[in-house]
Design an enzyme around this catalytic site. Structure first.
Site, PDB file in Angstrom:
ATOM      1  N   GLY A   9       0.714  -1.253  -0.093  1.00 56.67           N
ATOM      2  CA  GLY A   9       0.002  -0.039   0.072  1.00 56.67           C
ATOM      3  C   GLY A   9       0.859   1.193  -0.095  1.00 56.67           C
ATOM      4  N   LYS A 187       3.003   8.306  20.967  1.00 54.84           N
ATOM      5  CA  LYS A 187       2.365   8.483  19.626  1.00 54.84           C
ATOM      6  C   LYS A 187       0.916   7.946  19.735  1.00 54.84           C
ATOM      7  CE  LYS A 187       2.032   8.814  14.703  1.00 54.84           C
ATOM      8  NZ  LYS A 187       1.671   7.708  14.183  1.00 54.84           N
TER       9      LYS A 187
HETATM   10  P1  NAD Z   1      -2.499   0.706   3.055  1.00 56.39           P
HETATM   11  O1  NAD Z   1      -3.974   0.390   3.285  1.00 56.39           O
HETATM   12  O2  NAD Z   1      -2.213   1.713   2.187  1.00 56.39           O
HETATM   13  O3  NAD Z   1      -1.727  -0.513   2.554  1.00 56.39           O
HETATM   14  C1  NAD Z   1      -1.776  -1.964   3.391  1.00 56.39           C
HETATM   15  C2  NAD Z   1      -1.791  -2.907   2.218  1.00 56.39           C
HETATM   16  O4  NAD Z   1      -1.541  -4.246   2.990  1.00 56.39           O
HETATM   17  C3  NAD Z   1      -2.888  -2.990   1.327  1.00 56.39           C
HETATM   18  O5  NAD Z   1      -2.523  -3.076  -0.147  1.00 56.39           O
HETATM   19  C4  NAD Z   1      -3.679  -4.412   1.606  1.00 56.39           C
HETATM   20  O6  NAD Z   1      -3.759  -5.050   0.539  1.00 56.39           O
HETATM   21  C5  NAD Z   1      -2.008  -5.038   2.313  1.00 56.39           C
HETATM   22  N1  NAD Z   1      -2.433  -6.383   2.767  1.00 56.39           N
HETATM   23  C6  NAD Z   1      -2.954  -6.554   3.785  1.00 56.39           C
HETATM   24  N2  NAD Z   1      -3.400  -7.744   4.195  1.00 56.39           N
HETATM   25  C7  NAD Z   1      -2.074  -8.402   3.426  1.00 56.39           C
HETATM   26  C8  NAD Z   1      -2.034  -9.766   3.301  1.00 56.39           C
HETATM   27  N3  NAD Z   1      -2.156 -10.738   4.177  1.00 56.39           N
HETATM   28  N4  NAD Z   1      -1.108 -10.193   2.210  1.00 56.39           N
HETATM   29  C9  NAD Z   1      -0.691  -9.335   1.373  1.00 56.39           C
HETATM   30  N5  NAD Z   1      -0.987  -7.695   1.365  1.00 56.39           N
HETATM   31  C10 NAD Z   1      -2.067  -7.492   2.550  1.00 56.39           C
HETATM   32  O7  NAD Z   1      -1.838   1.283   4.503  1.00 56.39           O
HETATM   33  P2  NAD Z   1      -0.713   2.371   4.826  1.00 56.39           P
HETATM   34  O8  NAD Z   1      -1.393   3.663   4.594  1.00 56.39           O
HETATM   35  O9  NAD Z   1       0.562   1.858   3.861  1.00 56.39           O
HETATM   36  O10 NAD Z   1      -0.470   2.059   6.264  1.00 56.39           O
HETATM   37  C11 NAD Z   1       0.151   0.775   6.904  1.00 56.39           C
HETATM   38  C12 NAD Z   1       0.194   1.106   8.329  1.00 56.39           C
HETATM   39  O11 NAD Z   1       1.255   2.033   8.284  1.00 56.39           O
HETATM   40  C13 NAD Z   1      -0.847   1.501   9.136  1.00 56.39           C
HETATM   41  O12 NAD Z   1      -0.957   0.931  10.153  1.00 56.39           O
HETATM   42  C14 NAD Z   1      -0.889   3.053   9.070  1.00 56.39           C
HETATM   43  O13 NAD Z   1      -1.383   3.360  10.245  1.00 56.39           O
HETATM   44  C15 NAD Z   1       0.628   3.240   9.392  1.00 56.39           C
HETATM   45  N6  NAD Z   1       1.021   4.314   9.016  1.00 56.39           N
HETATM   46  C16 NAD Z   1       0.713   5.068   7.651  1.00 56.39           C
HETATM   47  C17 NAD Z   1       1.067   6.148   7.266  1.00 56.39           C
HETATM   48  C18 NAD Z   1       0.651   6.720   5.859  1.00 56.39           C
HETATM   49  O14 NAD Z   1       1.046   8.003   5.563  1.00 56.39           O
HETATM   50  N7  NAD Z   1       0.154   5.991   5.018  1.00 56.39           N
HETATM   51  C19 NAD Z   1       1.823   6.937   8.120  1.00 56.39           C
HETATM   52  C20 NAD Z   1       2.198   6.533   9.515  1.00 56.39           C
HETATM   53  C21 NAD Z   1       1.798   5.196   9.924  1.00 56.39           C
HETATM   54  O1  KPL Z   2      -0.519  10.885  13.658  1.00 56.27           O
HETATM   55  C1  KPL Z   2      -1.576  11.475  13.268  1.00 56.27           C
HETATM   56  C2  KPL Z   2      -2.701  10.930  12.464  1.00 56.27           C
HETATM   57  O2  KPL Z   2      -3.344  11.397  11.982  1.00 56.27           O
HETATM   58  O3  KPL Z   2      -2.670   9.571  12.664  1.00 56.27           O
HETATM   59  C3  KPL Z   2      -1.551  12.762  13.809  1.00 56.27           C
HETATM   60  C4  KPL Z   2      -0.402  13.045  14.409  1.00 56.27           C
HETATM   61  C5  KPL Z   2      -2.739  13.034  14.749  1.00 56.27           C
HETATM   62  C6  KPL Z   2      -1.595  14.020  12.624  1.00 56.27           C
HETATM   63  O4  KPL Z   2      -2.895  14.027  12.051  1.00 56.27           O
END
Ligand code: NAD
Ligand code: KPL
Length: 308
Positions: A9, A187
Site C-alpha cells: 500500500g 504516539k
Molecule cells: P495501506 O492500506 O495503504 O496498505 C496496506 C496494504 O496491505 C494494502 O495494499 C493491503 O491490501 C495489504 N495487505 C493487507 N493484508 C495483506 C496480506 N495478508 N497479504 C498481502 N497484502 C496485504 O496502508 P498504509 O497507509 O500503507 O499504512 C500501513 C500502516 O502504516 C498502518 O498501520 C498505518 O496506520 C501506518 N502509517 C501510515 C502512514 C501513511 O501515511 N500512509 C503514516 C504513518 C503510519
Molecule cells: O498521527 C497522526 C494521525 O493522523 O494519525 C496525527 C499526528 C494526529 C496527525 O494528524
C-alpha cells in the site's frame, strides 16, 4: 541484502521504491493471484513527489505468500488489523537470522506478532512519514518525517547496523532507539487525543482548538494511564505535545478521519480500543476516554463502518 515487503500500500510502496532505487533485491508479497495479475499490468511500483511533478517506476518483482524463498528482511506494511493474519502466511519462511520491521500504527498488533514469532528479531517502527496511493502500487510521498526503530523485545541486542545503514543510504530516515515502547506509547496517546475527535466533530486537526477543555481533560487521563502502564517518560508534557501537534498539523485531516471519509475501516482497536483495554486491566480511572470510545463507535456505526 534482500527485502520482502508484505503490504504493497502507501507506505509499503514508498519503502519498496526507495530500497529498489539503491539496487537492493526487493520483492513485494501480494495478497492473492488477482493482485499479482493486476500488478503485472503496471510498469512497477510508482513513486511520486508530493506535488506529483515527478514519478519514477521501479520494476520490483512480486510473489505470493507461499513462495518458498526464505525471507531475510521483512517489512510488514499492512494495517494493524491485518497484521496477525498477514504474518501467519509467511512465518514459515522466516529463519533465525530474519529481521522483521513492524510499521503498524497504534499498539497491540506488534505484541501479538512478537508472541507469534518468539525466535525472530522484531523491530517496531513509529513513522511520521506520510504517503497515499494515487492508484494501486503508486505511492505519493506526501510528507517528510522520521522513522523511529527499536527492538520490541527488551533483551539488549546491538543495533542492526547493516539494516540501519541500508535504510539511511536509501533515504529512509531511520533513527534507532533502545526504547521504542516510549515512542509507541507517546504516539498512541497523541493519536487518542486527536484522531477520534476529528472524526466525531468531522473537522481538520486545527479546528480542535474549539474543544480545548475536552482535550485537556482527556490528556490528563491519558497521562495517568501512561504512568500506570509503566511509561512515565511518554507521559511527560503530553498536553503540551498534543497542542503542538495540533498546531503543526492544523490543516491536515487525521489518518482516522481520512479513513472514515474514504469509507475505510479504521485502526480504532489499536488506538483508543487499546488504551481502553489497558485502562480496564489496570483499573484506571478514565471515564472521558471510555465515553470518547463509545461516541466514536457510534459515529462509525452510523457510517456503516466496523466499530473494532
Ligand atoms: P495501506 O492500506 O495503504 O496498505 C496496506 C496494504 O496491505 C494494502 O495494499 C493491503 O491490501 C495489504 N495487505 C493487507 N493484508 C495483506 C496480506 N495478508 N497479504 C498481502 N497484502 C496485504 O496502508 P498504509 O497507509 O500503507 O499504512 C500501513 C500502516 O502504516 C498502518 O498501520 C498505518 O496506520 C501506518 N502509517 C501510515 C502512514 C501513511 O501515511 N500512509 C503514516 C504513518 C503510519
Ligand atoms: O498521527 C497522526 C494521525 O493522523 O494519525 C496525527 C499526528 C494526529 C496527525 O494528524
Amino acid at each position: 541484502m534482500s527485502w520482502h515487503i508484505l503490504g504493497a500500500g502507501s507506505l509499503g510502496c514508498l519503502w519498496a521504491a526507495r530500497l529498489a532505487a539503491q539496487q537492493h533485491c526487493v520483492h513485494l508479497i501480494l495478497r492473492n493471484a488477482k493482485a499479482l495479475a493486476r500488478y503485472q499490468q503496471t510498469p512497477g511500483v510508482g513513486l511520486s513527489d508530493a506535488q506529483r511533478q515527478h514519478t519514477t517506476y521501479y520494476p520490483i518483482r512480486a510473489q505470493l505468500a507461499p513462495d518458498p524463498q526464505p525471507i531475510q528482511h521483512l517489512l510488514l506494511a499492512c494495517k494493524a488489523y491485518d497484521a496477525q493474519a498477514a504474518i501467519a502466511q509467511v512465518a514459515h519462511r522466516l529463519t533465525r537470522d530474519s529481521q522483521v520491521i513492524l510499521l503498524q500504527n497504534g499498539l497491540g498488533s506488534q505484541q501479538v506478532i512478537q508472541q507469534l514469532l518468539p525466535n525472530t528479531r522484531c523491530l517496531a517502527a513509529s513513522s511520521t512519514e506520510g504517503a497515499y496511493l494515487a492508484e494501486p502500487f503508486h505511492s505519493v510521498f506526501a510528507g517528510q518525517g522520521q522513522v523511529w526503530l527499536g527492538d520490541l523485545d527488551s533483551s539488549a541486542q546491538p543495533p542492526p547496523e547493516a539494516l540501519l545503514e541500508q535504510c539511511t543510504a536509501a533515504s529512509i530516515p531511520c533513527v534507532w532507539t533502545s526504547d521504542i515502547l516510549t515512542q509507541l506509547w507517546r504516539k498512541l496517546a497523541i493519536n487518542c487525543a486527536i484522531n477520534p475527535l476529528t472524526v466525531i466533530y468531522n473537522c481538520q486537526n486545527g479546528e480542535l482548538s474549539r474543544y480545548s477543555t475536552q482535550i485537556n481533560a482527556l490528556c490528563d487521563e491519558l497521562q495517568l494511564l501512561l504512568c500506570r502502564s509503566g511509561q512515565p517518560e511518554a507521559a511527560q508534557g503530553l498536553q503540551h505535545l498534543v497542542w503542538s501537534v495540533i498546531e503543526k498539523t492544523a490543516a491536515n485531516s487525521s489518518s482516522m478521519r481520512q479513513d472514515v471519509l474514504h469509507q475505510r475501516r479504521t485502526e480504532i482497536s489499536y488506538i483508543t480500543g487499546f488504551a481502553c483495554t489497558q485502562s480496564l486491566q489496570l483499573r484506571g480511572d478514565t471515564p472521558i476516554l471510555h465515553a470518547l470510545q463509545t461516541q466514536l463507535q457510534e459515529v462509525l456505526q452510523a457510517q456503516g463502518l466496523p466499530t473494532i
